[in-house]
Design an enzyme around this catalytic site. Structure first.
Site, PDB file in Angstrom:
ATOM      1  N   CYS A  54       0.836  -1.211   0.000  1.00 52.85           N
ATOM      2  CA  CYS A  54       0.000   0.000   0.000  1.00 52.85           C
ATOM      3  C   CYS A  54       0.865   1.252   0.000  1.00 52.85           C
ATOM      4  O   CYS A  54       0.517   2.259  -0.635  1.00 52.85           O
ATOM      5  CB  CYS A  54      -0.921   0.013   1.210  1.00 52.85           C
ATOM      6  SG  CYS A  54      -2.057  -1.382   1.254  1.00 52.85           S
ATOM      7  N   ARG A 131      -7.779  -4.203  -3.372  1.00 54.57           N
ATOM      8  CA  ARG A 131      -7.305  -3.057  -4.181  1.00 54.57           C
ATOM      9  C   ARG A 131      -8.311  -2.801  -5.305  1.00 54.57           C
ATOM     10  O   ARG A 131      -8.112  -3.213  -6.446  1.00 54.57           O
ATOM     11  CB  ARG A 131      -5.904  -3.355  -4.724  1.00 54.57           C
ATOM     12  CG  ARG A 131      -4.912  -3.628  -3.615  1.00 54.57           C
ATOM     13  CD  ARG A 131      -3.501  -3.863  -4.091  1.00 54.57           C
ATOM     14  NE  ARG A 131      -2.736  -4.444  -3.010  1.00 54.57           N
ATOM     15  CZ  ARG A 131      -2.258  -3.774  -1.965  1.00 54.57           C
ATOM     16  NH1 ARG A 131      -2.437  -2.483  -1.892  1.00 54.57           N
ATOM     17  NH2 ARG A 131      -1.592  -4.388  -1.008  1.00 54.57           N
TER      18      ARG A 131
END
Lengths: 220, 78
Positions: A54, A131
């Site tokens: 991330c 995601r």
């Protein structure tokens, strides 16, 4: 697929649906989705703050943010973390990696937005958003959806290319072929009649592969 | 519902953002006009004007926004 599963799938937003509205707390204060009317939006989720993939993605999203802004497109991140966690993380990214994250990040602690947009896939994780990327147009309609698993960082060039392709389609009523980039020829819609097919086959302005596949230069 | 722990600032805007927005609405203006004068994105202008209106620093009449007495006092003191 059972009847129950079909019902669940139908409740998730799909391409062409109005984007589900929300009012959320973010690193830029309270925001409503309707605040973005008139601009395009890339709404994306990430699994959690202070995690390695991330962090690389946030740096990469910030790198494409200026390009997106030139396309009248905003970025809005999301995870199931608090505003204070988001603030600490973006400050850490600036301190350790020298990148200032300028786009807002939703603190979706009650998973309201994650649930509305189907960002949590229980087969992978029941607590973290995966995601997901939702490209929402200036009329707040969902134009594209991308899902990546927790393990795999997204391709930012593809997200920019996707926005450019979607806007080209919106502005010129054409389609874009595989691996299209601005400047490449676009695809004209397939003929709707035999007469159209015959005339198209002889149209010198088109690159005609066959009657159903023709490309043309895009005139600005 | 927005979750809050240990209290909350009256608005999320920083002092410099407060001044920027309050200066931009000294005369009645629309959100679109504030976008032009501040060069901020539309989402930021709309969400900030809404916060400032809810906290009574700005008055909203139709699509027009104007600084309130409380907003003028803030500018005088900061």
């Amino acid at each position: 697929m059972s009847e129950h599963n079909v019902e669940q799938a139908v409740s998730l937003p799909r391409i062409g649906d109005p984007a589900p509205q929300f009012e959320v707390n973010t690193t830029h204060g309270p925001i409503k989705l309707e605040d973005y009317k008139g601009s395009w939006l890339v709404l994306f989720s990430h699994p959690a703050d202070f995690t390695p993939v991330c962090t690389t993605e946030f740096v990469a999203f910030q790198e494409i943010y200026p390009q997106l802004k030139e396309l009248n497109t905003e970025l809005l991140g999301l995870s199931v973390d608090s505003v204070q966690s988001h603030i600490a993380w973006v400050r850490n990214i600036q301190e350790k990696l020298g990148v200032k994250v300028e786009f807002p990040v939703i603190a979706d602690l009650n998973k309201e937005v994650a649930t509305k947009y189907g960002m949590i896939h229980p087969g992978e994780s029941t607590t973290e958003t995966n995601r997901a990327v939702f490209v929402i147009d200036d009329q707040q309609v969902i134009k594209a959806i991308i899902y990546y698993p927790l393990t795999t960082g997204r391709n930012m060039d593809e997200i920019v290319r996707l926005v450019k392709a979607l806007q080209t389609t919106a502005n010129h009523q054409v389609s874009t072929p595989a691996n299209w980039n601005p400047g490449d020829k676009v695809v004209v819609p397939p003929p709707a009649s035999q007469q159209q097919a015959e005339e198209r086959a002889n149209d010198e302005e088109l690159e005609v592969v066959d009657w159903y596949l023709a490309k043309k230069e895009l005139k600005e | 519902m927005i979750l809050v722990a240990c209290g909350k600032e009256e608005v999320s805007l920083s002092p410099s953002q407060m001044k920027l927005f309050l200066q931009a609405v000294k005369e009645p203006v629309t959100a679109e006009e504030v976008v032009k004068s501040t060069e901020l994105p539309i989402f930021k202008v709309r969400s900030s004007l809404r916060e400032l209106t809810e906290a009574a620093y700005v008055e909203n009449n139709g699509d027009q926004y104007t600084i309130s007495q409380k907003g003028k006092e803030y500018l005088d003191q900061n």
